[in-house]
Design an enzyme around this catalytic site. Structure first.
Site, PDB file in Angstrom:
ATOM      1  CD  GLU A  41      -2.819  -1.216   2.396  1.00 20.63           C
ATOM      2  OE1 GLU A  41      -4.049  -1.360   2.334  1.00 20.63           O
ATOM      3  OE2 GLU A  41      -2.173  -1.242   3.464  1.00 20.63           O
ATOM      4  CG  ASP A  43       6.070  -0.293  -2.337  1.00 24.74           C
ATOM      5  OD1 ASP A  43       6.692   0.508  -1.611  1.00 24.74           O
ATOM      6  OD2 ASP A  43       6.373  -1.498  -2.455  1.00 24.74           O
ATOM      7  CG  LEU A  82      39.628  11.304  19.573  1.00 24.23           C
ATOM      8  CD1 LEU A  82      39.968  11.741  18.158  1.00 24.23           C
ATOM      9  CD2 LEU A  82      39.893   9.823  19.741  1.00 24.23           C
ATOM     10  CE  LYS A 110      41.330  15.519  16.701  1.00 23.99           C
ATOM     11  NZ  LYS A 110      40.502  16.653  16.370  1.00 23.99           N
ATOM     12  NE  ARG A 131      32.258  15.400  20.658  1.00 24.49           N
ATOM     13  CZ  ARG A 131      32.507  16.000  21.809  1.00 24.49           C
ATOM     14  NH1 ARG A 131      32.177  17.277  21.973  1.00 24.49           N
ATOM     15  NH2 ARG A 131      33.077  15.351  22.800  1.00 24.49           N
ATOM     16  CD  GLU A 165      35.170  16.405  12.336  1.00 28.78           C
ATOM     17  OE1 GLU A 165      34.648  15.517  13.046  1.00 28.78           O
ATOM     18  OE2 GLU A 165      35.690  17.438  12.810  1.00 28.78           O
ATOM     19  CB  CYS A 427      35.709  53.892  -1.967  1.00 30.76           C
ATOM     20  SG  CYS A 427      36.545  52.743  -3.089  1.00 30.76           S
ATOM     21  CB  CYS A 443      32.932  51.051  -2.387  1.00 29.30           C
ATOM     22  SG  CYS A 443      32.836  52.183  -3.775  1.00 29.30           S
TER      23      CYS A 443
END
Ligand code: IVH
Length: 703
Positions: A41, A43, A82, A110, A131, A165, A427, A443
């Site tokens: 159903e 599907d 760590l 790392k 995290r 990561e 500027c 500017c």
């Protein structure tokens, strides 16, 4: 069977109803493990939605994702930190301490990004969380679904939590973000957590996820129909398996030795190799992590109060140096941002002489509180422009001794007076009064010569005209030979004047004209992106061109802004900010753009079909090629292929250019098929060669 409402129930369309059903039932199935309808159903609903609205966002997610950052997630497995080492005897100590449990370690780079936990249930990505404090993070699923190298479904129908990561490739950072953010790490973290797309932070499409570990839930935490996880004894097996199920990994180098001394030496060798290759790495690596490979032995070693005893992070020595801030120059860029660039006494940082650093923006100057004449600490990561990270205090004359320029000549300056860094109010180039926008000053004079020079340089770089550099552009503008982008293409009528420029021998004048000629035809998306409008890079330009296919259509948009915004925001991943920036950018420069358009030829866009011959194939691109990698990647994607950043066992093809490198070695080792650019063209059905002439006229930006 599912109770079907009338196809048009009040205001709701059939598509909306279907999407709601798919959302509800996938949530019940995947997240709650309490299905109310059968698979068949479900599907039926899924197939109808796919047929009526193939790109519907609900097809790419389970249930509905909360607004990033609005919901906290308790990690089922805590995200540990760590223990760190930076001296060799600390590695020896770590090996000695773990010896009783084996001398086999898995080493990985790392990565300097933002940690992420991905929860796959029954093989589908259901949640992604940052995290946080290691126990509780933030739900960022909606943004994470936009990461290009993360599969919505893995090739295994079970439950697992994948840790890794999120990084921003250095090339993308340099190309798109180096003037808006201090480093790729901040952008990775900021882009993941942003609440809305298009808020001016980085875009999740520019991030990559690299896994470093996997955990499997048990008991009631596991979906009753999830298969048992594979019986891994070693972490390295689990990492290889992650690759097999379609996840890119951080690395998986196994080292072992006969005794502690040999094992320590092995770990240090790997560390050294990664340290030496980090300048050419695709993302920032700040160390190497060594983890005991035997999973059953890890528990025996246990934890200290803060970290597991079975892992150690070797932190690379920082690429920092101390020097003297000699002066600060302010430069107006192509979009009008006025940015400070510092001149420092020459200093060597990881083998490179640094004489200037970025100070990023006015806000950064305030934050650092640096004065000219101060001793400052600078950092250089990868080949990102070095930056000042700390002010140490007033410098002394002796701090300038023995300084040499990059070419070896002595640096003869004396210590400047210690003065505040003056923030300009006009500027530095055209003296127009500057306006403040948050941390930036701008500017707003569209005819500012500096803006023109920078726009020209940008145009030339994006279209691959390497022979037209900063000096030449300055000369072209200051002599009045070029007053707009279009004037570049009128130089062919002024060859004599071009040749008369200082240091412009006949040969290089004709080279310049040849390069210009070769860049005269381009796709509309290349045209839009090379204009260098704020935030409209190659990807956004390509997206725009899925809706806007002719120059007339593009220019016509500015006369009915409301309608144009509607059309643009209807494109997936384009929000109002970007739509607005595009329209303002075009209307501000309308005359110039039309003039430029007269000089060039817009050719047909590459096919955007995703049902191409490459569907299901994974590609990685390496080496020097005749066209920018990004452009090749777009051709592959246009034919339905997937482009990933690193070589792994489940890669189908490595497209390798001339120079060989570690990716090629790895592909050969893993038995991945290596193909040349012309073989790729064949796979693409010749579309690459036909649509895009060899002289790489339609560069869409470097990777
Ligand atoms: S392993 C106990 N492997 O470093 C093992 N961490 O200080 C947990 N990181 O929060 C992590 N690359 O964000 C591991 N190859 C790698 C890593 C890595 C980067 C980060 C990660 C973690 C932090 C731990």
């Amino acid at each position: 069977m599912v109770a079907e409402p009338s196809p048009n129930d009040g205001n709701r369309t059939r598509i909306e109803w279907l999407a709601e059903q798919v959302e509800r039932h996938s949530d019940l199935y995947y997240n709650k493990a309490k299905p109310e309808i059968s698979d068949a159903e479900f599907d039926v609903l899924w197939d109808e939605l796919t047929r009526l609205s193939p790109d519907h966002p609900q097809l790419g997610r389970v249930g509905s994702d909360p607004t990033p950052g609005s919901t906290k997630v308790n990690h089922l497995f805590p995200m540990l930190s760590l223990d760190k080492a930076s001296a060799e005897d600390e590695v020896a100590h770590f090996v000695a301490e773990t010896t009783a449990q084996g001398r086999r370690f898995v080493c990985q780079p790392k990565l300097d990004g933002s940690a992420l936990s991905l929860e796959y249930r029954r093989g589908r990505l259901v949640r992604a969380a940052t995290r946080g404090n290691g126990v509780r993070g933030e739900d960022v699923t909606a943004n994470v679904r936009r990461l290009p190298n993360l599969p919505e479904a893995i090739d295994w129908g079970g439950d697992c939590h994948i840790r890794g990561e999120v990084v921003m490739p250095l090339a993308v950072f340099r190309d798109k973000y180096s003037d808006i953010a201090p480093n790729p790490r901040n952008l990775a973290a900021g882009s993941l957590r942003q609440k809305y797309a298009d808020t001016g932070k980085g875009s999740p499409e520019d991030l990559i996820f690299l896994a470093f570990g996997v955990e499997f839930p048990t008991g009631t935490d596991r979906h009753p129909e999830s298969p048992e996880p594979p019986p891994f004894k070693l972490d390295s097996e689990a990492i290889s398996w992650l690759q097999e199920i379609g996840i890119e990994v951080a690395g998986n180098t196994v080292v072992s030795g006969e005794d502690d001394v040999a094992t320590t030496a092995e770990i240090l060798t790997v560390t050294r190799q990664w340290y030496e290759s980090r300048d050419s790495a695709d993302w920032e690596i700040d160390g190497v992590v060594a983890k005991l490979d035997r999973l059953d032995k890890r528990d025996l070693l246990g934890m200290t109060a803060h970290h597991p005893r079975w892992a150690l992070a070797w932190k690379f020595p920082p690429e920092e140096a101390v020097t003297v801030l000699m002066d600060v120059n302010w430069q107006t860029g192509r979009t009008g941002n006025v940015t400070p660039v510092s001149k420092v006494a020459p200093v060597t940082v990881s083998g490179v002489t640094v004489e200037s650093t970025t100070l990023h923006n006015r806000g950064e100057v305030d934050r650092l509180g640096a004065k000219i004449g101060d001793k400052v600490r600078i950092v250089r990561r990868g080949d990102v422009i070095p930056k000042i990270i700390e002010v140490i205090g007033p410098a002394e004359e002796s701090d300038l001794h023995d300084r040499l320029h990059a070419d070896g000549t002595p640096f003869a300056s004396s210590l400047p007076n210690r003065v505040e860094i003056a923030i300009p109010t006009v500027c530095p180039r055209c003296a127009t009064e500057l306006i403040e926008e948050g941390a930036f000053i701008r500017c707003i004079n569209l005819n500012c010569p500096s803006r023109l020079e920078r726009s020209i340089l940008y145009w030339c770089r994006k279209l691959g005209m390497d022979g037209i550099g900063e000096k030449l552009v300055e000369q072209l503008c200051s002599t009045g030979l070029v007053e707009s982008l279009a004037d570049l293409y009128r130089l062919s009528d002024r060859e004599q004047e071009l040749m008369a420029l200082e240091r412009m021998a006949e040969k290089s004048a004709s080279n310049v004209l040849e390069e210009l000629e070769a860049s005269r035809s381009m796709t509309l998306s290349a045209f839009i992106s090379a204009l260098g409008l704020p935030r409209i890079g190659p990807e956004i330009a390509s997206l725009i061109c899925t809706e806007v296919s002719t120059m007339d259509d593009l220019m016509g948009m500015i006369s009915d802004r409301e309608r144009a915004i509607e059309r643009l925001v209807a494109i997936n991943r384009i929000g109002e900010t970007v739509a607005d920036l595009l329209l303002s950018g075009i209307s501000d420069r309308e005359e110039e753009i039309l003039d430029l358009y007269d000089q060039i030829e817009v050719i047909e866009e590459e096919s955007k079909s995703v049902a191409g011959p490459l569907v299901g194939s994974r590609f990685c691109i390496t080496g020097s090629l005749s066209r920018p990698r990004k452009e090749i990647a777009l051709s592959i994607k246009a034919e339905g292929g997937k482009v990933v950043a690193s070589v792994s066992g489940n890669l189908d093809y490595l497209v390798a250019g001339e120079s060989e490198g570690s990716k090629l070695d790895k592909a050969n080792r893993l038995g991945v098929r290596v193909i040349s650019e012309s073989e790729l063209a064949e796979l693409l059905g010749g579309s690459m060669l036909e649509d895009l002439p060899e002289e790489r006229q339609a560069t869409l930006g470097e990777f």
